[in-house]
Design an enzyme around this catalytic site. Structure first.
Site, PDB file in Angstrom:
ATOM      1  N   GLU A  48       7.548  -9.172  18.579  1.00 33.03           N
ATOM      2  CA  GLU A  48       7.504 -10.290  19.520  1.00 33.03           C
ATOM      3  C   GLU A  48       8.139 -11.544  18.913  1.00 33.03           C
ATOM      4  O   GLU A  48       8.795 -12.318  19.616  1.00 33.03           O
ATOM      5  CB  GLU A  48       6.076 -10.549  20.033  1.00 33.03           C
ATOM      6  CG  GLU A  48       4.927 -10.552  19.046  1.00 33.03           C
ATOM      7  CD  GLU A  48       4.416  -9.178  18.609  1.00 33.03           C
ATOM      8  OE1 GLU A  48       5.227  -8.413  18.056  1.00 33.03           O
ATOM      9  OE2 GLU A  48       3.209  -8.907  18.751  1.00 33.03           O
ATOM     10  N   CYS A 105      -0.655  -9.230  17.167  1.00 37.00           N
ATOM     11  CA  CYS A 105      -1.649  -9.291  16.093  1.00 37.00           C
ATOM     12  C   CYS A 105      -2.260 -10.679  16.006  1.00 37.00           C
ATOM     13  O   CYS A 105      -1.699 -11.676  16.443  1.00 37.00           O
ATOM     14  CB  CYS A 105      -1.038  -8.860  14.761  1.00 37.00           C
ATOM     15  SG  CYS A 105       0.213  -9.978  14.127  1.00 37.00           S
ATOM     16  N   CYS A 109       1.049 -13.085  15.448  1.00 36.98           N
ATOM     17  CA  CYS A 109       1.944 -13.171  16.602  1.00 36.98           C
ATOM     18  C   CYS A 109       1.279 -13.872  17.774  1.00 36.98           C
ATOM     19  O   CYS A 109       1.948 -14.517  18.575  1.00 36.98           O
ATOM     20  CB  CYS A 109       2.399 -11.780  17.012  1.00 36.98           C
ATOM     21  SG  CYS A 109       3.453 -11.053  15.755  1.00 36.98           S
ATOM     22  N   THR A 133       3.183  26.989  -4.957  1.00 34.53           N
ATOM     23  CA  THR A 133       4.500  27.023  -4.322  1.00 34.53           C
ATOM     24  C   THR A 133       5.572  26.505  -5.278  1.00 34.53           C
ATOM     25  O   THR A 133       6.690  27.031  -5.330  1.00 34.53           O
ATOM     26  CB  THR A 133       4.480  26.187  -3.022  1.00 34.53           C
ATOM     27  OG1 THR A 133       3.594  26.829  -2.111  1.00 34.53           O
ATOM     28  CG2 THR A 133       5.852  26.080  -2.389  1.00 34.53           C
ATOM     29  N   ASP A 166       8.302  29.228  -5.888  1.00 28.57           N
ATOM     30  CA  ASP A 166       9.564  29.050  -5.143  1.00 28.57           C
ATOM     31  C   ASP A 166      10.518  28.042  -5.778  1.00 28.57           C
ATOM     32  O   ASP A 166      11.684  27.990  -5.403  1.00 28.57           O
ATOM     33  CB  ASP A 166       9.278  28.573  -3.705  1.00 28.57           C
ATOM     34  CG  ASP A 166       8.488  29.589  -2.895  1.00 28.57           C
ATOM     35  OD1 ASP A 166       8.310  30.716  -3.392  1.00 28.57           O
ATOM     36  OD2 ASP A 166       8.039  29.249  -1.786  1.00 28.57           O
ATOM     37  N   PRO A 178       0.671  28.927   1.809  1.00 32.83           N
ATOM     38  CA  PRO A 178      -0.367  29.316   2.751  1.00 32.83           C
ATOM     39  C   PRO A 178      -1.772  28.854   2.344  1.00 32.83           C
ATOM     40  O   PRO A 178      -2.581  28.526   3.206  1.00 32.83           O
ATOM     41  CB  PRO A 178      -0.274  30.846   2.746  1.00 32.83           C
ATOM     42  CG  PRO A 178       1.116  31.150   2.321  1.00 32.83           C
ATOM     43  CD  PRO A 178       1.502  30.053   1.362  1.00 32.83           C
ATOM     44  N   LEU A 212      -2.703  26.059   0.609  1.00 31.30           N
ATOM     45  CA  LEU A 212      -2.868  24.637   0.908  1.00 31.30           C
ATOM     46  C   LEU A 212      -2.910  24.435   2.425  1.00 31.30           C
ATOM     47  O   LEU A 212      -3.765  23.707   2.949  1.00 31.30           O
ATOM     48  CB  LEU A 212      -1.717  23.831   0.287  1.00 31.30           C
ATOM     49  CG  LEU A 212      -1.836  22.315   0.398  1.00 31.30           C
ATOM     50  CD1 LEU A 212      -2.963  21.793  -0.486  1.00 31.30           C
ATOM     51  CD2 LEU A 212      -0.516  21.627   0.003  1.00 31.30           C
TER      52      LEU A 212
END
Ligand code: AOF
Ligand code: ZN
Length: 347
Positions: A56, A79, A88, A199, A203, A273, A275
């Site tokens: 704004e 706000c 604001c 993981t 991986d 899987p 987690l």
């Protein structure tokens, strides 16, 4: 057009403007337009991220003179607090605005109350115009602000029979190039990516947000590794392409508390899987993004393991927002059904 139709058209413009600001960072995406007394748009603004002026205030600054009888249309209640920027509500009062129209109410402990302040100053306030649309657009931030934890998106890619890997553990590539491009683009819109230590070891993922040509998106999410095992030296996740944080705990509440304290608004859980299942079991997932590839893998490498469901009445029900073909794959975007999902067990 009636006044209401004009407010709605202006609010739609403000909602569109909001999306020009960054999705990442602690602050919400907010848009605003200023209307003259005939309800024609004379100025526009949107918020460009924490530390910069609010929507704004940006819109007001476009005008050398604020005409009499002007209306400010804002997607979020103005706000009422001094944060990184001034309130604001006071800025609108000082500018001599006659009427304020907003969509979503501000749930913040300190920032709410703008509507009252404006009314007390004699400004007409019309609340909750297109609130459903705005609440949906602000969903991530509203979750962050009200639950005081990051919004959690769980993503996985699986075969049609729900396997995230073949039985030997190989998992590259289940989904096709279109799905991978889509998920990298989405990665670039979140604050953090979470994976378990398992993981990382299995991986060796990089977990950066990359364009199809391999180059990095300008915004890289924080890479967060959860679990007590050490991250092997030389892991891709330790490269310098994005920051990495190792949280040596398995306590998801502690993880969420720490990330919230860092101002992490949106996390994207990428696996594995175990987690993922923990997040689902504790009803901590706000959004599911699932890439289904037209293949069958059989075996026991399921996308999810134990999610605390043993019998049909305990099933976690989802409601599908939309599905979309992506190359040969199908993208499913879903959210928990209010009753089963968000979030009775959460505390
Ligand atoms: C925004 N942009 O356009 C509006 C916001 O620390 P600050 O000063 O930036 O204040 C952030 C809070 O202000 C935010 O959490 C929300 O409650 C309120 N409104 N915030 O970032 C805006 N209108
Ligand atoms: Zn503000």
């Amino acid at each position: 057009m009636t006044e209401n139709t004009k407010y709605q058209a202006a609010m739609q413009r403000a909602l569109d403007l909001a999306l020009l600001g960054p999705a990442t960072g602690v602050n919400p995406q907010v848009g605003a337009v200023i209307l003259d007394r005939d309800l024609n748009i004379i100025a526009e603004g949107w918020h460009m991220g924490a530390g910069t002026p609010h929507a704004e205030v940006v819109a007001l600054a476009q005008l050398a003179v604020i005409p009499d009888g002007a209306t400010a249309v804002v997607t979020l209640e103005p706000c009422n607090h001094t944060g990184r920027t001034g309130p604001c509500a006071q800025a609108l009062i000082a500018a001599g605005i006659s009427r304020v129209v907003f969509a979503s109410s501000d749930p913040g402990d300190a920032s709410s109350g703008g509507a009252q302040t404006l009314r007390a100053a004699g400004i007409e306030v019309i609340e909750n115009v297109m609130q459903a649309e705005a609440d949906e657009q602000l969903r991530v931030w509203l979750t962050f602000a009200t639950r005081k934890r990051p919004f959690v998106t769980l993503k996985w890619a699986s075969s049609l029979d729900g396997r995230a890997a073949a039985s030997d553990g190989t998992s590259q590539w289940i989904s096709g190039p279109e799905s991978r491009a889509d998920s990298h683009e989405l990665r670039s819109t979140v604050d953090a990516i979470l994976v378990g230590t398992g993981t990382v070891v299995a991986d060796n993922p990089t977990l950066t947000a990359r364009k199809p040509d391999g180059s990095l998106y300008p915004h890289q999410p924080l890479r967060v590794v959860v679990g007590d095992r050490a991250i092997p030296a030389g892991s891709n996740i330790l490269n310098d392409q994005a920051p990495t944080l190792h949280l040596q705990t398995r306590d998801l509440n502690q993880v969420l508390v720490e990330l919230y304290a860092m101002g992490i608004k949106h996390i994207w859980v990428e696996g594995g899987p175990q987690l993922a299942s923990q997040f689902v079991a504790h009803n901590l997932v706000d959004q599911f993004i699932i890439y289904l590839a037209p293949m069958l893998l059989g075996g026991n490498r399921n996308a999810l393991g134990d999610i605390a469901v043993t019998s049909m009445p305990q099933a976690k029900h989802l409601s599908i927002d939309y599905t979309m073909p992506l190359g040969d794959d199908i993208l499913i975007v879903a959210r928990p059904m209010p009753a089963s999902g968000a979030n009775p067990e959460e505390n």
